[in-house]
Design a protein around this motif. Structure first.
Motif: not given
Length: 237
Positions: A21, A25, A106-109, A111-112, A115
């Protein structure tokens, strides 16, 4: 050049998922499956961020983080833990971790957060570059406390304080608007750079406590960085 993320995790399936993942990105990844190897890679490769599991063979995540900070490495560290104990999270922050995230996440969290931590570190490095050896005359004067934004130094009674980057950013943000109360979520958004943050805000309380230990005459009875019960924190000029 792409940003490099060091993943220090002993479960290969988690490493594979994270690596896949992060690569999607645009990040490059380095992998280590025990604490000793992770520390060695961190010191040799100087990654842009480290994802660090707590429970590792040979050397646990706490000791890896402690060793990094002893070497004066400011690389952002996000601790990964399956443990819910508050003491684990607080200890990780005390040892110099920038953030933590609890499995399963969660992968979204994740990655956020990756970043945001890289962006914050870049902003701090950019601000530090043009520092001059003398006072600039542009200090923020707050009574016994003054802040020099160009030198990135906080003074108490004209004596420079030894603050971490996060502590400096925190007192500068509060001191720029004395008397205004900021919630923990607002501080996570503006100081930690988490846009629209909703979640665990314990990192703010730990950072405030550490800041008070360096700024206040009596940290147990703060005069400068003050709590407004149920609302948040403010700087009392």
């Amino acid at each position: 050049m792409n940003k490099r993320i060091l993943i220090v995790e002993d479960e290969k399936n988690i490493v594979d998922i994270l690596s896949f993942n992060l690569s999607k990105e645009g990040y490059e990844t380095l992998e280590a499956y025990d604490g000793q190897a992770g520390l060695q890679l961190a010191l040799e490769q100087n990654p842009d961020l480290i994802l660090l599991d707590l429970m590792l063979p040979k050397m646990d995540g706490f000791e890896v983080c402690r060793s990094l900070r002893r070497e004066n490495r400011s690389t952002p560290v996000i601790m990964l833990t399956a443990r819910e104990e508050e003491t684990d999270k607080v200890l990780g922050l005390e040892l110099g971790a920038d953030d933590y995230i609890t499995k399963p996440f969660s992968m979204r969290e994740l990655l956020a957060r990756v970043k945001a931590n890289i962006r914050r570190n870049e902003m701090a490095a950019g601000m530090a570059a043009p520092a001059a050896p003398t006072a600039t005359g542009k200090r923020i004067e707050l009574g016994r406390i003054s802040i020099d934004p160009e030198l990135m130094v906080v003074y108490k009674d004209q004596h420079a304080l030894e603050l971490t980057q996060r502590e400096y950013e925190l007192i500068k943000f509060l001191g720029a608007q004395p008397g205004k109360v900021f919630s923990r979520e607002a501080l996570m958004e503006h100081v930690w750079n988490y846009e629209g943050y909703v979640g665990d805000v314990r990192a703010v309380d730990v950072a405030i406590r550490r800041l008070r230990e360096k700024v206040e005459d009596d940290p147990a009875s703060p005069q400068f960085v003050v709590t407004r019960r149920g609302l948040g924190y403010y700087f009392n000029a």
